[in-house]
Design a protein around this motif. Structure first.
Motif, PDB file in Angstrom:
ATOM      1  N   HIS A   1       0.847  -1.209   0.000  1.00  0.00           N
ATOM      2  CA  HIS A   1       0.000   0.000   0.000  1.00  0.00           C
ATOM      3  C   HIS A   1       0.882   1.259   0.000  1.00  0.00           C
ATOM      4  CE1 HIS A   1      -4.248  -0.844   0.159  1.00  0.00           C
ATOM      5  NE2 HIS A   1      -4.161  -1.651   1.194  1.00  0.00           N
TER       6      HIS A   1
ATOM      7  N   GLY B   1     -11.186  -0.418   4.457  1.00  0.00           N
ATOM      8  CA  GLY B   1     -10.031  -1.293   4.262  1.00  0.00           C
ATOM      9  C   GLY B   1      -8.816  -0.634   4.878  1.00  0.00           C
ATOM     10  N   CYS B   2      -7.669  -1.273   4.740  1.00  0.00           N
ATOM     11  CA  CYS B   2      -6.468  -0.761   5.392  1.00  0.00           C
ATOM     12  C   CYS B   2      -6.119   0.649   4.949  1.00  0.00           C
ATOM     13  CB  CYS B   2      -5.301  -1.708   5.128  1.00  0.00           C
ATOM     14  SG  CYS B   2      -5.436  -3.228   6.080  1.00  0.00           S
TER      15      CYS B   2
ATOM     16  N   HIS C   1     -18.247   1.579   2.351  1.00  0.00           N
ATOM     17  CA  HIS C   1     -17.791   0.355   1.709  1.00  0.00           C
ATOM     18  C   HIS C   1     -18.264   0.208   0.267  1.00  0.00           C
ATOM     19  CE1 HIS C   1     -16.495  -3.702   1.255  1.00  0.00           C
ATOM     20  NE2 HIS C   1     -16.231  -3.861   2.536  1.00  0.00           N
TER      21      HIS C   1
ATOM     22  N   GLY D   1      -9.355  -1.413  -2.224  1.00  0.00           N
ATOM     23  CA  GLY D   1      -8.939  -2.809  -2.088  1.00  0.00           C
ATOM     24  C   GLY D   1      -9.916  -3.731  -2.795  1.00  0.00           C
ATOM     25  N   ASP D   2      -9.574  -5.024  -2.850  1.00  0.00           N
ATOM     26  CA  ASP D   2     -10.425  -5.974  -3.569  1.00  0.00           C
ATOM     27  C   ASP D   2     -11.730  -6.257  -2.838  1.00  0.00           C
ATOM     28  OD1 ASP D   2      -7.816  -7.197  -2.363  1.00  0.00           O
ATOM     29  OD2 ASP D   2      -9.389  -8.629  -1.894  1.00  0.00           O
ATOM     30  N   GLY D   3     -11.699  -6.255  -1.505  1.00  0.00           N
ATOM     31  CA  GLY D   3     -12.943  -6.443  -0.749  1.00  0.00           C
ATOM     32  C   GLY D   3     -13.875  -5.278  -1.022  1.00  0.00           C
ATOM     33  N   ASP D   4     -13.318  -4.080  -0.994  1.00  0.00           N
ATOM     34  CA  ASP D   4     -14.101  -2.864  -1.206  1.00  0.00           C
ATOM     35  C   ASP D   4     -14.636  -2.804  -2.638  1.00  0.00           C
ATOM     36  OD1 ASP D   4     -14.632  -0.032   0.037  1.00  0.00           O
ATOM     37  OD2 ASP D   4     -13.865   0.363  -1.978  1.00  0.00           O
TER      38      ASP D   4
ATOM     39  N   ASN E   1      -4.984  -7.474  -3.083  1.00  0.00           N
ATOM     40  CA  ASN E   1      -4.125  -8.375  -2.306  1.00  0.00           C
ATOM     41  C   ASN E   1      -4.855  -9.693  -2.002  1.00  0.00           C
ATOM     42  OD1 ASN E   1      -5.874  -7.706  -0.244  1.00  0.00           O
ATOM     43  ND2 ASN E   1      -4.461  -6.308   0.771  1.00  0.00           N
TER      44      ASN E   1
ATOM     45  N   ILE F   1      -7.437 -10.589  -0.368  1.00  0.00           N
ATOM     46  CA  ILE F   1      -7.929 -10.923   0.982  1.00  0.00           C
ATOM     47  C   ILE F   1      -8.460  -9.640   1.638  1.00  0.00           C
ATOM     48  CG2 ILE F   1      -5.815 -10.458   2.346  1.00  0.00           C
ATOM     49  CD1 ILE F   1      -6.236 -13.352   3.529  1.00  0.00           C
ATOM     50  N   TYR F   2      -9.319  -9.794   2.625  1.00  0.00           N
ATOM     51  CA  TYR F   2      -9.709  -8.625   3.420  1.00  0.00           C
ATOM     52  C   TYR F   2      -8.605  -8.413   4.453  1.00  0.00           C
ATOM     53  CZ  TYR F   2     -14.705  -8.835   1.992  1.00  0.00           C
ATOM     54  OH  TYR F   2     -15.896  -8.822   1.303  1.00  0.00           O
ATOM     55  N   GLY F   3      -7.769  -7.423   4.242  1.00  0.00           N
ATOM     56  CA  GLY F   3      -6.649  -7.202   5.156  1.00  0.00           C
ATOM     57  C   GLY F   3      -7.100  -6.632   6.487  1.00  0.00           C
ATOM     58  N   MET F   4      -7.808  -5.525   6.417  1.00  0.00           N
ATOM     59  CA  MET F   4      -8.103  -4.746   7.625  1.00  0.00           C
ATOM     60  C   MET F   4      -8.942  -5.484   8.670  1.00  0.00           C
ATOM     61  SD  MET F   4     -10.434  -1.429   7.915  1.00  0.00           S
ATOM     62  CE  MET F   4      -9.907   0.033   8.734  1.00  0.00           C
ATOM     63  N   THR F   5      -9.881  -6.285   8.186  1.00  0.00           N
ATOM     64  CA  THR F   5     -10.844  -6.864   9.127  1.00  0.00           C
ATOM     65  C   THR F   5     -10.468  -8.263   9.618  1.00  0.00           C
ATOM     66  OG1 THR F   5     -12.153  -7.422   7.179  1.00  0.00           O
ATOM     67  CG2 THR F   5     -12.864  -5.516   8.449  1.00  0.00           C
TER      68      THR F   5
HETATM   69  C1  LIG Z   1     -20.669  -1.208   4.649  1.00  0.00           C
HETATM   70  C2  LIG Z   1     -19.498  -1.888   5.314  1.00  0.00           C
HETATM   71  N1  LIG Z   1     -19.419  -3.240   5.346  1.00  0.00           N
HETATM   72  C3  LIG Z   1     -18.359  -3.849   5.920  1.00  0.00           C
HETATM   73  C4  LIG Z   1     -17.357  -3.111   6.508  1.00  0.00           C
HETATM   74  C5  LIG Z   1     -16.220  -3.818   7.183  1.00  0.00           C
HETATM   75  N2  LIG Z   1     -14.988  -3.755   6.442  1.00  0.00           N
HETATM   76  C6  LIG Z   1     -14.089  -2.760   6.625  1.00  0.00           C
HETATM   77  S1  LIG Z   1     -12.710  -2.981   5.742  1.00  0.00           S
HETATM   78  C7  LIG Z   1     -13.296  -4.427   5.086  1.00  0.00           C
HETATM   79  C8  LIG Z   1     -12.476  -5.268   4.135  1.00  0.00           C
HETATM   80  C9  LIG Z   1     -11.480  -4.496   3.358  1.00  0.00           C
HETATM   81  O1  LIG Z   1     -10.721  -5.334   2.545  1.00  0.00           O
HETATM   82  P1  LIG Z   1     -10.077  -4.831   1.210  1.00  0.00           P
HETATM   83  O2  LIG Z   1     -11.008  -3.932   0.490  1.00  0.00           O
HETATM   84  O3  LIG Z   1      -9.623  -6.028   0.455  1.00  0.00           O
HETATM   85  O4  LIG Z   1      -8.863  -3.907   1.675  1.00  0.00           O
HETATM   86  P2  LIG Z   1      -7.516  -4.245   2.465  1.00  0.00           P
HETATM   87  O5  LIG Z   1      -7.816  -4.031   3.918  1.00  0.00           O
HETATM   88  O6  LIG Z   1      -7.114  -5.658   2.133  1.00  0.00           O
HETATM   89  O7  LIG Z   1      -6.528  -3.247   1.929  1.00  0.00           O
HETATM   90  C10 LIG Z   1     -14.561  -4.713   5.580  1.00  0.00           C
HETATM   91  C11 LIG Z   1     -15.342  -5.931   5.233  1.00  0.00           C
HETATM   92  C12 LIG Z   1     -17.476  -1.709   6.472  1.00  0.00           C
HETATM   93  N3  LIG Z   1     -16.553  -0.915   6.991  1.00  0.00           N
HETATM   94  N4  LIG Z   1     -18.532  -1.119   5.869  1.00  0.00           N
END
Ligand SMILES: Cc1ncc(C[n+]2csc(CCOP(=O)(O)OP(=O)(O)O)c2C)c(N)n1
Ligand code: SF4
Length: 283
Positions: free
Chosen positions: A59, A86-87, A104, A128-131, A157, A159-163
């Motif tokens: 990052h 995310g992170c 999100h 991020g990929d989760g976002d 990356n 994976i969900y890093g932050m959570t």
């Molecule tokens: C509406 C909503 N749903 C769920 C979350 C919880 N949440 C925060 S960060 C995250 C995952 C982030 O993962 P990613 O986008 O891959 O980023 P990374 O941390 O890996 O850089 C989740 C599920 C949130 N903040 N808001």
């Protein structure tokens, strides 16, 4: 010695004292730049706030590339960066230009609104990929389908890093995560989603490319691709996205060096690095 051990063994700071001063006292008489030529420094678009990312996380490198590009295109006063959950949720803290935090997955929708309200701005999302590919899938696809003149920097990356390291849409088959402890099984969770492949089918896109962050060569290529994506927007060509294959050594359970190898040996097989769409220089 691990970072945790180092922190535990560091001398405790006096109550109310500055932690930085307690760890690294600097003599006021010492001028490290005396007689030296400065050949490398922080981009003007970056603040001097220390990054909070884990060791080996890419990052921080990507933040630097974003800032260098904003400097090179002279966009400091014109840029609006939209940050994800995310992170990198606090990415705006590291940049001197304006930033907005979107909930999100909503970053492309927020960026669309900003760009439409003030087309003179350079507007990008950093996701991020989760976002981007989980809860934000609809926003991503529709922004691309509408050909919104915005730019996305997609930090994949896997994976969900932050959570806490849960499975993401991009998690590899067989990859162990906290929600797929025996490895991702496509029979129950589907196959990994290639966002570049998916978005490249849409006529609204001007530029789509993917690049690994696992080597200096990859970082240089990333900068080249990011420049093109910025140009796509500045030249009003439409939607642009660069996917940056990134590390999450902490949630992958790997060392930083192993994490880089994982990108080269495993991730690139599933997510090939290439330019998928380039309509920037098309006449
Ligand atoms: C509406 C909503 N749903 C769920 C979350 C919880 N949440 C925060 S960060 C995250 C995952 C982030 O993962 P990613 O986008 O891959 O980023 P990374 O941390 O890996 O850089 C989740 C599920 C949130 N903040 N808001
Ligand atoms: S948890 Fe992963 S993505 Fe988040 S800062 Fe640490 S290494 Fe980077």
């Amino acid at each position: 010695m691990s970072t945790l051990q180092s922190a535990a063994e560091a001398p405790a700071a006096e109550p109310g004292s500055d932690m930085t001063a307690a760890v690294a006292p600097v003599s006021s008489e010492r001028k490290p730049t005396d007689g030296l030529e400065c050949v490398f420094q922080r981009p003007a678009s970056m603040t001097d706030k220390p990054l909070h990312y884990c060791p080996g996380c890419t990052h921080g490198i990507i933040h630097r590339l974003v800032a260098e590009m904003v400097d090179e295109f002279g966009l400091l006063e014109k840029t609006v960066g939209v940050c994800p959950v995310g992170c990198s949720v606090f990415a705006y803290e590291y940049f001197e230009f304006d930033g907005i935090q979107a909930s999100h997955g909503r970053a492309p929708a927020v960026a669309t609104a900003v760009k439409r309200c003030d087309p003179s701005r350079f507007v990008f999302t950093y996701q991020g990929d989760g976002d981007l590919a989980a809860i934000g899938m609809a926003e991503t696809i529709w922004a691309a389908a509408r050909g919104e003149n915005i730019t996305i920097f997609f930090v994949n990356n896997g994976i969900y890093g932050m959570t806490g390291g849960q499975m993401a849409p991009t998690t590899l088959i067989g990859q162990k995560t906290t929600t797929s402890p025996t490895g991702r099984d496509p029979l129950t969770t589907g196959l990994p989603i290639g966002m570049c492949e998916l978005l490249a089918t849409l006529p609204g896109v001007a530029y789509i490319a993917r690049v690994p962050m696992s080597s200096p060569k990859g970082v240089n290529t990333a900068k080249k691709y990011m420049r093109k994506a910025v140009r796509a927007q500045l030249e009003h060509k439409g939607f642009s996205m660069v996917e940056l294959l990134s590390t999450c050594p902490v949630q992958w359970g790997l060392t930083p060096v192993q994490a880089m190898k994982h990108i080269d040996e495993d991730v690139l097989k599933v997510y090939p690095a290439k330019v998928f769409v380039d309509r920037v220089d098309a006449t």
